[in-house]
Design a protein around this motif. Structure first.
Motif, PDB file in Angstrom:
ATOM      1  N   VAL A  11      29.957  32.347  54.800  1.00  0.00           N
ATOM      2  CA  VAL A  11      29.720  32.313  56.248  1.00  0.00           C
ATOM      3  C   VAL A  11      30.769  31.448  56.934  1.00  0.00           C
ATOM      4  N   ALA A  12      31.068  30.287  56.350  1.00  0.00           N
ATOM      5  CA  ALA A  12      32.080  29.395  56.936  1.00  0.00           C
ATOM      6  C   ALA A  12      33.443  30.077  56.964  1.00  0.00           C
ATOM      7  N   ASN A  13      33.807  30.775  55.883  1.00  0.00           N
ATOM      8  CA  ASN A  13      35.087  31.497  55.861  1.00  0.00           C
ATOM      9  C   ASN A  13      35.134  32.551  56.955  1.00  0.00           C
ATOM     10  N   ARG A  14      34.067  33.294  57.101  1.00  0.00           N
ATOM     11  CA  ARG A  14      34.018  34.355  58.103  1.00  0.00           C
ATOM     12  C   ARG A  14      34.161  33.794  59.515  1.00  0.00           C
ATOM     13  N   LEU A  15      33.601  32.624  59.761  1.00  0.00           N
ATOM     14  CA  LEU A  15      33.654  32.028  61.095  1.00  0.00           C
ATOM     15  C   LEU A  15      34.963  31.297  61.368  1.00  0.00           C
ATOM     16  N   GLN A  67      35.744  36.988  49.412  1.00  0.00           N
ATOM     17  CA  GLN A  67      35.666  38.112  50.349  1.00  0.00           C
ATOM     18  C   GLN A  67      37.001  38.850  50.435  1.00  0.00           C
ATOM     19  N   ILE A  68      38.102  38.113  50.530  1.00  0.00           N
ATOM     20  CA  ILE A  68      39.413  38.763  50.606  1.00  0.00           C
ATOM     21  C   ILE A  68      39.687  39.514  49.311  1.00  0.00           C
ATOM     22  N   HIS A  69      39.365  38.930  48.177  1.00  0.00           N
ATOM     23  CA  HIS A  69      39.558  39.623  46.906  1.00  0.00           C
ATOM     24  C   HIS A  69      38.745  40.916  46.881  1.00  0.00           C
ATOM     25  N   ALA A  70      37.493  40.842  47.293  1.00  0.00           N
ATOM     26  CA  ALA A  70      36.630  42.031  47.289  1.00  0.00           C
ATOM     27  C   ALA A  70      37.165  43.119  48.219  1.00  0.00           C
ATOM     28  N   GLU A  71      37.696  42.732  49.363  1.00  0.00           N
ATOM     29  CA  GLU A  71      38.209  43.697  50.333  1.00  0.00           C
ATOM     30  C   GLU A  71      39.561  44.277  49.937  1.00  0.00           C
ATOM     31  N   ALA A  72      40.396  43.479  49.274  1.00  0.00           N
ATOM     32  CA  ALA A  72      41.807  43.851  49.130  1.00  0.00           C
ATOM     33  C   ALA A  72      42.261  44.213  47.720  1.00  0.00           C
ATOM     34  N   ALA A  73      41.493  43.911  46.701  1.00  0.00           N
ATOM     35  CA  ALA A  73      41.980  44.098  45.324  1.00  0.00           C
ATOM     36  C   ALA A  73      42.379  45.540  45.027  1.00  0.00           C
ATOM     37  N   LEU A  74      41.627  46.501  45.506  1.00  0.00           N
ATOM     38  CA  LEU A  74      41.968  47.895  45.215  1.00  0.00           C
ATOM     39  C   LEU A  74      43.301  48.299  45.835  1.00  0.00           C
ATOM     40  N   PHE A  75      43.707  47.661  46.938  1.00  0.00           N
ATOM     41  CA  PHE A  75      45.008  47.943  47.536  1.00  0.00           C
ATOM     42  C   PHE A  75      46.126  47.633  46.535  1.00  0.00           C
ATOM     43  N   LEU A  76      45.998  46.526  45.827  1.00  0.00           N
ATOM     44  CA  LEU A  76      47.004  46.131  44.840  1.00  0.00           C
ATOM     45  C   LEU A  76      47.230  47.253  43.828  1.00  0.00           C
TER      46      LEU A  76
END
Length: 136
Positions: A11-15, A67-76
């Motif tokens: 939550v803190a990262n998102r905000l 969160q960034i890993h979950a969103e972006a790993a497949l792009f790699l």
């Protein structure tokens, strides 16, 4: 000092993160630009996988937060060419890599290996790369 739970950190990262406050569509464009169009050279040594890049993409971006890993790993995996140095490297890669990443790979360079029965070995292992695209 109080322990921060994973949920609180998310939550803190998102905000607080300028990147995570952007709409998902914009973040995806950034991930595409930052993580794509490279050649990732894979080599294995003593059952450990080593990676090298011809150019230096923003791979550390994936280590910023969960969160960034979950969103972006497949792009790699889907936006880069994976150059696999040998049949041994291919076997180590397939044994250690989650199948969702293997299946996301679209471009694979296996070069010219010196293996007695290369076609049989390759055919069996390459069937696991379901996302491969044929070169024109």
């Amino acid at each position: 000092m109080a322990q921060v739970t994973k949920a609180e950190a998310t939550v803190a990262n998102r905000l607080n993160s300028p990147l995570l406050r952007l709409p998902a569509e914009l973040r995806n464009l950034i991930y595409h630009y930052a993580l794509g169009n490279s050649t990732v050279i894979l080599a294995a040594h003593h059952d450990r996988l080593c990676t090298y890049q011809h150019d230096t993409p923003a791979f550390p971006l994936l280590a910023v937060c969960t969160q960034i890993h979950a969103e972006a790993a497949l792009f790699l995996y889907s936006l880069n060419t994976f150059d696999i140095a040998s049949d041994y490297t291919l076997r180590v890669f397939l044994a250690t890599m989650p199948m969702k990443y293997v299946q996301a790979i679209k471009t694979l360079d296996i070069g010219t290996w010196v293996v007695a029965d290369k076609e049989t070995i390759c055919a069996a292992n390459l069937q696991r790369f379901t996302g491969l695209e044929k070169k024109q």
